[in-house]
Design an enzyme around this catalytic site. Structure first.
Site, PDB file in Angstrom:
ATOM      1  N   ASP A   1     -11.710   1.747   2.926  1.00 17.08           N
ATOM      2  CA  ASP A   1     -11.806   0.289   2.828  1.00 17.08           C
ATOM      3  C   ASP A   1     -13.243  -0.143   2.512  1.00 17.08           C
ATOM      4  O   ASP A   1     -13.477  -1.273   2.090  1.00 17.08           O
ATOM      5  CB  ASP A   1     -11.397  -0.347   4.172  1.00 17.08           C
ATOM      6  CG  ASP A   1     -10.094  -1.124   4.076  1.00 17.08           C
ATOM      7  OD1 ASP A   1      -9.676  -1.417   2.949  1.00 17.08           O
ATOM      8  OD2 ASP A   1      -9.519  -1.431   5.132  1.00 17.08           O
TER       9      ASP A   1
ATOM     10  N   GLN B   1      -5.249  -1.920   9.309  1.00 20.69           N
ATOM     11  CA  GLN B   1      -4.942  -3.233   8.731  1.00 20.69           C
ATOM     12  C   GLN B   1      -5.530  -4.349   9.605  1.00 20.69           C
ATOM     13  O   GLN B   1      -5.265  -4.409  10.803  1.00 20.69           O
ATOM     14  CB  GLN B   1      -3.419  -3.391   8.584  1.00 20.69           C
ATOM     15  CG  GLN B   1      -3.002  -4.674   7.893  1.00 20.69           C
ATOM     16  CD  GLN B   1      -3.464  -4.754   6.440  1.00 20.69           C
ATOM     17  OE1 GLN B   1      -3.355  -3.804   5.686  1.00 20.69           O
ATOM     18  NE2 GLN B   1      -4.000  -5.904   6.062  1.00 20.69           N
TER      19      GLN B   1
ATOM     20  N   LYS C   1       0.844  -1.204   0.000  1.00 21.63           N
ATOM     21  CA  LYS C   1       0.000   0.000   0.000  1.00 21.63           C
ATOM     22  C   LYS C   1       0.876   1.251   0.000  1.00 21.63           C
ATOM     23  O   LYS C   1       0.579   2.229  -0.690  1.00 21.63           O
ATOM     24  CB  LYS C   1      -0.942  -0.026   1.221  1.00 21.63           C
ATOM     25  CG  LYS C   1      -2.052  -1.057   1.036  1.00 21.63           C
ATOM     26  CD  LYS C   1      -2.781  -1.412   2.316  1.00 21.63           C
ATOM     27  CE  LYS C   1      -3.706  -2.618   2.035  1.00 21.63           C
ATOM     28  NZ  LYS C   1      -4.315  -3.190   3.214  1.00 21.63           N
TER      29      LYS C   1
END
Ligand code: NAP
Length: 285
Positions: A120, A97, A53
């Site tokens: 997300d 995460q 990322k």
């Protein structure tokens, strides 16, 4: 029939180049897309995803801030951090995460992220908006899968899409996005009986189970589109999918490989969502 391989890696490269240009135009206007990535603990897989990322952010021109915390971090401390990031002007997207250590409730954390920064697409508001056909941040893996099929001009309308796996991050949302494209959707999961009969009738087969070579070519319909979401590390240390690529590709019309398939598209759609958030904040989207 031997399938055409849809390389997510190639599409991702093209899309990221386009995003780099878009981010550069935004930067010229003084808008710097910003992403905050929170990593708790030192799980090697999570570390490697986060690294991917960061790399994509650097290339595209998204300012990415990595916040690494020890696995002793309490839920309360994490919620305080999220609150700070929710209020930080330079941050347009927040990504925590997953998975989180057992003492932290993932759902509470997901719901603490402002829906305006939920790049997300896991917040219940984002999911609800997606299900009701409203503009929102779509979850990155499902969104990437749709882009991969569209890149090959595959018509989704009227197709029978069978999804194996019903997780909140892949299976369920990819079904919703396919429904929005007028596909007819069937979900299979660990309690599904006679799964073969669904696989046999699938025009589009999406496999997100997390078991190496769970599906082979035996029941795949001739000409089906096969999307392999699984990422499994096998004994020799290499990565492989949920689908036995060699046998499935003899039946399918299109198939995605592992690696170089869905994975690179997930990070690419995260970049897309972050840029979109920066544009929205500035009244440009
Ligand atoms: P998950 O949360 O573990 O869900 C797995 C799903 O598979 C569940 O719905 C489960 O059914 C179903 N399943 C398990 N055994 C089954 C069986 N024997 N028959 C039918 N269904 C069965 O997994 P996930 O997070 O969706 O991830 C799935 C895979 O995709 C993993 O390999 C993961 O690493 C990979 N992944 C890749 C990306 C990417 O960017 N490439 C992104 C996310 C995930 P129940 O609900 O009944 O338990």
């Amino acid at each position: 029939m031997t399938a055409e391989v849809i390389y997510g890696s190639e599409l991702a490269k093209k899309l990221r180049a386009d995003m780099k240009e878009e981010a550069s135009l935004l930067r010229n206007k003084g808008i710097i897309p910003g992403l905050a990535v929170v990593l708790i603990g030192d799980d090697p897989a999570s570390k490697s995803y986060v690294k991917g990322k960061q790399k994509a952010s650097d290339y595209v021109g998204v300012d990415s801030e990595l916040i690494e915390l020890p696995d002793t971090t309490t839920q309360e401390e994490l919620l305080v951090l999220i609150d700070e990031l929710n209020n930080k002007e330079t941050v347009h997207g927040i990504l925590v995460q997953l998975p989180l250590p057992d003492h932290i409730d993932e759902q509470i954390v997901i719901e603490a992220i402002s829906p305006e920064k939920d790049v997300d697409g896991f917040h219940p508001i984002s999911i609800g908006r997606m299900m009701t056909g409203k503009d929102t941040f779509f979850p990155c893996t499902p969104y990437g899968i749709i882009q991969m099929m569209k890149s090959k001009n595959i018509s989704l309308e009227g197709k029978h899409a069978v999804i194996i796996g019903r997780s909140n991050i892949v299976g369920k949302p990819v079904g919703q996005l396919l429904l929005a494209e007028n596909a007819t959707v069937t979900y299979c999961h660990s309690r599904t009986k006679n799964m073969e009969k669904y696989i046999e009738s699938a025009d589009i087969l999406i496999v997100a189970v997390g078991k190496a070579h769970f599906i082979n070519g035996d029941h795949i319909k001739d000409g089906a589109i096969v999307i392999d979401v699984g990422v499994n590390r096998i004994e020799d240390g290499s990565l492989t999918g949920d689908v036995d690529f060699d046998s499935a590709k003899e039946k399918a019309s299109y198939i995605t490989p592992v690696p170089k398939g869905v994975g690179p598209m997930t990070i690419t759609m995260l970049m897309h969502n972050t840029i979109k958030s920066a544009k929205k904040k500035n009244g440009l989207a």
